[in-house]
Design a protein around this motif. Sequence first.
Motif, PDB file in Angstrom:
ATOM      1  N   LEU A   5       0.820  -1.210   0.000  1.00  0.00           N
ATOM      2  CA  LEU A   5       0.000   0.000   0.000  1.00  0.00           C
ATOM      3  C   LEU A   5       0.858   1.265   0.000  1.00  0.00           C
ATOM      4  CD1 LEU A   5      -2.809  -1.044   2.527  1.00  0.00           C
ATOM      5  CD2 LEU A   5      -2.987  -0.870   0.032  1.00  0.00           C
ATOM      6  N   TYR A   6       1.919   1.247   0.784  1.00  0.00           N
ATOM      7  CA  TYR A   6       2.816   2.406   0.855  1.00  0.00           C
ATOM      8  C   TYR A   6       3.426   2.694  -0.516  1.00  0.00           C
ATOM      9  CZ  TYR A   6       6.933   5.181   2.184  1.00  0.00           C
ATOM     10  OH  TYR A   6       7.899   6.146   2.277  1.00  0.00           O
ATOM     11  N   ASN A   7       3.869   1.654  -1.197  1.00  0.00           N
ATOM     12  CA  ASN A   7       4.517   1.863  -2.489  1.00  0.00           C
ATOM     13  C   ASN A   7       3.538   2.212  -3.597  1.00  0.00           C
ATOM     14  OD1 ASN A   7       7.366   1.551  -2.026  1.00  0.00           O
ATOM     15  ND2 ASN A   7       6.924  -0.556  -1.440  1.00  0.00           N
ATOM     16  N   ILE A   8       2.299   1.765  -3.485  1.00  0.00           N
ATOM     17  CA  ILE A   8       1.272   2.220  -4.439  1.00  0.00           C
ATOM     18  C   ILE A   8       1.059   3.725  -4.279  1.00  0.00           C
ATOM     19  CG2 ILE A   8      -1.187   2.111  -4.994  1.00  0.00           C
ATOM     20  CD1 ILE A   8      -1.070  -0.888  -4.382  1.00  0.00           C
ATOM     21  N   GLY A   9       0.989   4.167  -3.010  1.00  0.00           N
ATOM     22  CA  GLY A   9       0.852   5.600  -2.754  1.00  0.00           C
ATOM     23  C   GLY A   9       2.041   6.384  -3.284  1.00  0.00           C
ATOM     24  N   LEU A  10       3.251   5.853  -3.098  1.00  0.00           N
ATOM     25  CA  LEU A  10       4.446   6.519  -3.612  1.00  0.00           C
ATOM     26  C   LEU A  10       4.424   6.613  -5.130  1.00  0.00           C
ATOM     27  CD1 LEU A  10       7.680   5.369  -1.709  1.00  0.00           C
ATOM     28  CD2 LEU A  10       6.740   7.672  -1.920  1.00  0.00           C
ATOM     29  N   LEU A  11       3.933   5.572  -5.764  1.00  0.00           N
ATOM     30  CA  LEU A  11       3.882   5.560  -7.226  1.00  0.00           C
ATOM     31  C   LEU A  11       3.041   6.715  -7.753  1.00  0.00           C
ATOM     32  CD1 LEU A  11       4.649   4.047  -9.831  1.00  0.00           C
ATOM     33  CD2 LEU A  11       2.550   2.714  -9.569  1.00  0.00           C
ATOM     34  N   HIS A 104      30.328  12.917   2.215  1.00  0.00           N
ATOM     35  CA  HIS A 104      28.922  13.316   2.134  1.00  0.00           C
ATOM     36  C   HIS A 104      28.276  12.785   0.860  1.00  0.00           C
ATOM     37  CE1 HIS A 104      25.580  15.837   0.645  1.00  0.00           C
ATOM     38  NE2 HIS A 104      25.195  15.744   1.910  1.00  0.00           N
ATOM     39  N   ARG A 105      27.022  12.393   0.998  1.00  0.00           N
ATOM     40  CA  ARG A 105      26.163  12.114  -0.147  1.00  0.00           C
ATOM     41  C   ARG A 105      24.748  12.541   0.196  1.00  0.00           C
ATOM     42  NH1 ARG A 105      28.236   6.342  -2.682  1.00  0.00           N
ATOM     43  NH2 ARG A 105      30.469   6.775  -2.448  1.00  0.00           N
ATOM     44  N   TYR A 106      23.949  12.791  -0.837  1.00  0.00           N
ATOM     45  CA  TYR A 106      22.544  13.097  -0.602  1.00  0.00           C
ATOM     46  C   TYR A 106      21.770  11.799  -0.386  1.00  0.00           C
ATOM     47  CZ  TYR A 106      23.421  17.905  -1.954  1.00  0.00           C
ATOM     48  OH  TYR A 106      23.897  19.190  -2.000  1.00  0.00           O
ATOM     49  N   ALA A 107      20.836  11.848   0.532  1.00  0.00           N
ATOM     50  CA  ALA A 107      20.046  10.658   0.850  1.00  0.00           C
ATOM     51  C   ALA A 107      19.114  10.327  -0.307  1.00  0.00           C
ATOM     52  CB  ALA A 107      19.231  10.889   2.119  1.00  0.00           C
ATOM     53  N   PRO A 108      18.936   9.045  -0.592  1.00  0.00           N
ATOM     54  CA  PRO A 108      17.994   8.674  -1.649  1.00  0.00           C
ATOM     55  C   PRO A 108      16.555   8.911  -1.202  1.00  0.00           C
ATOM     56  CG  PRO A 108      18.753   6.720  -0.488  1.00  0.00           C
ATOM     57  CD  PRO A 108      19.556   7.878   0.041  1.00  0.00           C
ATOM     58  N   LEU A 109      15.715   9.289  -2.136  1.00  0.00           N
ATOM     59  CA  LEU A 109      14.291   9.322  -1.846  1.00  0.00           C
ATOM     60  C   LEU A 109      13.813   7.898  -1.562  1.00  0.00           C
ATOM     61  CD1 LEU A 109      13.201  11.825  -4.617  1.00  0.00           C
ATOM     62  CD2 LEU A 109      13.386  12.285  -2.175  1.00  0.00           C
ATOM     63  N   ASP A 110      12.679   7.779  -0.895  1.00  0.00           N
ATOM     64  CA  ASP A 110      12.261   6.478  -0.389  1.00  0.00           C
ATOM     65  C   ASP A 110      11.554   5.614  -1.435  1.00  0.00           C
ATOM     66  OD1 ASP A 110      12.444   4.843   1.928  1.00  0.00           O
ATOM     67  OD2 ASP A 110      10.290   5.077   2.256  1.00  0.00           O
ATOM     68  N   PHE A 111      11.904   5.800  -2.693  1.00  0.00           N
ATOM     69  CA  PHE A 111      11.395   4.919  -3.735  1.00  0.00           C
ATOM     70  C   PHE A 111      12.073   3.552  -3.586  1.00  0.00           C
ATOM     71  CE2 PHE A 111      11.262   9.122  -6.081  1.00  0.00           C
ATOM     72  CZ  PHE A 111       9.904   9.319  -5.841  1.00  0.00           C
ATOM     73  N   PRO A 112      11.345   2.458  -3.758  1.00  0.00           N
ATOM     74  CA  PRO A 112      11.945   1.138  -3.523  1.00  0.00           C
ATOM     75  C   PRO A 112      13.151   0.869  -4.400  1.00  0.00           C
ATOM     76  CG  PRO A 112       9.761   0.949  -4.553  1.00  0.00           C
ATOM     77  CD  PRO A 112       9.905   2.355  -4.112  1.00  0.00           C
ATOM     78  N   TRP A 113      13.099   1.280  -5.690  1.00  0.00           N
ATOM     79  CA  TRP A 113      14.233   1.044  -6.579  1.00  0.00           C
ATOM     80  C   TRP A 113      15.442   1.896  -6.198  1.00  0.00           C
ATOM     81  CZ3 TRP A 113       9.844   3.732  -7.978  1.00  0.00           C
ATOM     82  CH2 TRP A 113      10.016   5.094  -8.292  1.00  0.00           C
ATOM     83  N   ALA A 114      15.165   3.105  -5.667  1.00  0.00           N
ATOM     84  CA  ALA A 114      16.266   3.990  -5.287  1.00  0.00           C
ATOM     85  C   ALA A 114      17.004   3.454  -4.065  1.00  0.00           C
ATOM     86  CB  ALA A 114      15.735   5.396  -5.019  1.00  0.00           C
ATOM     87  N   VAL A 115      16.267   3.117  -3.017  1.00  0.00           N
ATOM     88  CA  VAL A 115      16.934   2.656  -1.795  1.00  0.00           C
ATOM     89  C   VAL A 115      17.570   1.285  -2.000  1.00  0.00           C
ATOM     90  CG1 VAL A 115      15.485   4.061  -0.288  1.00  0.00           C
ATOM     91  CG2 VAL A 115      14.789   1.726  -0.815  1.00  0.00           C
ATOM     92  N   ALA A 116      16.935   0.421  -2.791  1.00  0.00           N
ATOM     93  CA  ALA A 116      17.523  -0.896  -3.047  1.00  0.00           C
ATOM     94  C   ALA A 116      18.856  -0.760  -3.778  1.00  0.00           C
ATOM     95  CB  ALA A 116      16.550  -1.757  -3.855  1.00  0.00           C
ATOM     96  N   GLY A 117      18.911   0.160  -4.744  1.00  0.00           N
ATOM     97  CA  GLY A 117      20.153   0.370  -5.473  1.00  0.00           C
ATOM     98  C   GLY A 117      21.256   0.930  -4.594  1.00  0.00           C
ATOM     99  N   VAL A 118      20.902   1.867  -3.714  1.00  0.00           N
ATOM    100  CA  VAL A 118      21.901   2.470  -2.835  1.00  0.00           C
ATOM    101  C   VAL A 118      22.436   1.442  -1.844  1.00  0.00           C
ATOM    102  CG1 VAL A 118      22.261   4.185  -1.017  1.00  0.00           C
ATOM    103  CG2 VAL A 118      21.008   4.800  -3.096  1.00  0.00           C
ATOM    104  N   ASN A 137      10.694   2.305   3.204  1.00  0.00           N
ATOM    105  CA  ASN A 137      11.324   1.414   2.240  1.00  0.00           C
ATOM    106  C   ASN A 137      12.798   1.180   2.550  1.00  0.00           C
ATOM    107  OD1 ASN A 137       9.398   0.446   0.345  1.00  0.00           O
ATOM    108  ND2 ASN A 137       9.270   2.467  -0.588  1.00  0.00           N
ATOM    109  N   LEU A 138      13.468   2.220   2.994  1.00  0.00           N
ATOM    110  CA  LEU A 138      14.876   2.061   3.348  1.00  0.00           C
ATOM    111  C   LEU A 138      15.030   1.081   4.504  1.00  0.00           C
ATOM    112  CD1 LEU A 138      17.850   2.735   3.167  1.00  0.00           C
ATOM    113  CD2 LEU A 138      17.415   4.812   4.510  1.00  0.00           C
ATOM    114  N   LEU A 139      14.211   1.244   5.535  1.00  0.00           N
ATOM    115  CA  LEU A 139      14.316   0.365   6.698  1.00  0.00           C
ATOM    116  C   LEU A 139      13.905  -1.065   6.369  1.00  0.00           C
ATOM    117  CD1 LEU A 139      13.017   2.832   9.416  1.00  0.00           C
ATOM    118  CD2 LEU A 139      15.367   2.070   9.061  1.00  0.00           C
TER     119      LEU A 139
END
Length: 445
Positions: A5-11, A104-118, A137-139
């Motif tokens: 549900l969270y990721n549908i909302g993010l989409l 330093h790096r910028y934190a990824p947005l909480d998109f599943p593909w973004a955090v999984a890649g990082v 998604n990160l957690l």
Amino acid sequence: MWKLLYNIGLLFATPVIVGVLLAKPRCRPGFFQRMGRQRRSSDGGGTLQPLIWVHAVSLGEVVAAAPLVKALHERHPEFRYIVTTVTETGREAVEQRLGGIAEHRYAPLDFPWAVAGVVRRLRPMLYVFVETEIWPNLLWTLRDQDVPSVLVNGRLSSRSFRRQDLPVIRSFYRSVLQTLTLCLMQSQRDGDRLVALGADSARVHVTGNIKFDQPLPSVRSDELFRRSVGIDEHEQLILAGSTHPGEEELLVSAYRRIVKTHPSAVLMLAPRHIERADRVEATLREAEFVVQRRSRIREKQSGPRVIILDTRGELSRAYREAVVAFVGGTLVPVGGHNLLEPAVWGTPVLFGPHTDHCAEVATLLSEAGGGRRVAGVEDLVATLEEWLGQPEIRYRVGQSARQAVLDNQGALTRSLELIETCLRPDHSYSDSCAATGPGPLMAKT
């Protein structure tokens, strides 16, 4: 179910989120890093080096986290350290305070593909995040990869806690909070609230506020600060730090009345967001104040005036030179900022009624006699009149503020000892950290 549900909302929200990032100039730096395009972490020789990832959303969190990162680095130089932030001010603080220690790096947005890649590229041994900046998604991804997640200096404001009243929302929070390995909270109130939202009580520890353990900046450069901003020895500097829109107007209204009886008083305003300096200056000039910008002071002036601190990295040192400090975000409903920055110098502290983000520190300073809460302009004027006119009282208040800081140090050591349980070679996600003791879905408010 909640993850789906969270990721549908993010989409559905993705076009809006990306649009906001591109529309705001201060959000554009690091755009590709925010979208998950982090480069692989390796040392200079090209071999993978164990990595600790620390997330500190902005300036205040970096200030809190810097001593922790330095202490971890001293104890564990075998690790590489990356600190992610969301804001530009956070990036600057990392580079200023942790240069040569952390990247330093910028934190990824909480998109599943973004955090999984990082997570795949960085391959962290440990994830530490500061003050309840929870990204589901990160957690979830870190848990699935058996990477321990530790919340440090955690707090949960009354406003954030009230938002979670509905059972369905609490169920969602529970699914996220139970991914956390340790939750190191600032106060018992914060710990109780996190448990009420679904965190495992066996993993929640009250370790205190690591901001009490901040080291003092170098004094050598501070000795030149008053001279560099053109303040004479006989002039009394009133410093209002981390101010917000609507607050500056109240402060200068009080200052207009103060200078009638204390003409040697000089007001310095340090807007929380420096990019507002032009607007603050225009407002002050419309009100017919003599205004100076810290970055543009060329000639010394005397008499009543307002100085705008529009440079980064000088606020803490400026607090040292003030006879009285006001900490912003408290006369308007923001929730307050770091009350300890002036207190550690022995500078008397004033703050308004809105202290939800720093409630325990505000209460502590009030009860110790090192700070005072003011309801509005009338209270502010009365207290300034008292403290400016009676230096012996002002000195006593300042010393009480400093002593309150000294009496409450130790959170850094307690936090380090718990964090180190997650660095044991035999650690697995569910054993050693959880057994010894303490996270966000709620971004800081």
